[in-house]
Design an enzyme around this catalytic site. Sequence first.
Site, PDB file in Angstrom:
ATOM      1  N   ALA A  73       0.601  -1.196   0.239  1.00 45.29           N
ATOM      2  CA  ALA A  73       0.189  -0.051  -0.119  1.00 45.29           C
ATOM      3  C   ALA A  73       0.938   1.292   0.055  1.00 45.29           C
ATOM      4  CB  ALA A  73      -1.054   0.004   1.228  1.00 45.29           C
ATOM      5  N   HIS A  74       2.059   1.193   0.247  1.00 44.74           N
ATOM      6  CA  HIS A  74       3.112   2.418   0.748  1.00 44.74           C
ATOM      7  C   HIS A  74       3.696   2.715  -0.716  1.00 44.74           C
ATOM      8  CE1 HIS A  74       5.974   5.161   1.996  1.00 44.74           C
ATOM      9  NE2 HIS A  74       5.025   5.231   3.372  1.00 44.74           N
TER      10      HIS A  74
END
Length: 153
Positions: free
Chosen positions: A83-84
Site C-alpha cells: 500500500a505504501h
Amino acid sequence: MSAMRILECVPNISEGRDEKKIASIVEEVKKLKGVKLLDVSSDKDHNRSVITFLGDPAAVRNAALSMAFRAIELIDMREHRGAHPRLGAVDVVPFIPIQGVDMAEAVQVARDFGRELGRRGIPVFFTRKQPTVKREGNSPPSERENMKGFLRN
C-alpha cells in the site's frame, strides 16, 4: 576524553512480509562493530520495514551500505506489492545527527553513502538537507514531503 560521536540511520526497505529476508537484511547491521540496532518495525500491508540503528558515523555508513546491498540483492521490485508508495528496494535512508555530529557531517555521510551506491550502478536521489529548526511534536516531517523536487537536487 572526547565526547562520543553518534549518528542515527533509519532506512526504509520495501519488504515487510518475508521474515527471512528481513532478518537477513537486519543481520548486515547487527554484525558490524560500532553500530547498535535499536528497532525493526515491519508492516505487512505496506510491505515495508523501518530499521533504526546508530553509532560512530563511519560505522553507521558502512552498516547502511552493507544493509542496502543485501536488501537490493534480496528484494525484487518487479514482484513487490504494498500500500505504501516506494522508489526501490531501499526507499529512503535518512542520517540523523544525535551527539557530537552536526548536520553538515550527516549530509556528508549521506552523500558518501549515495556515491558508493551510484558507483555500483544503483540510482540514487538526494533530498534537501533536513530542517535544523525545532518542530512541534515528536514526529518528523514525511520523507515524501521532503522529496518535492528531488530530481533537481
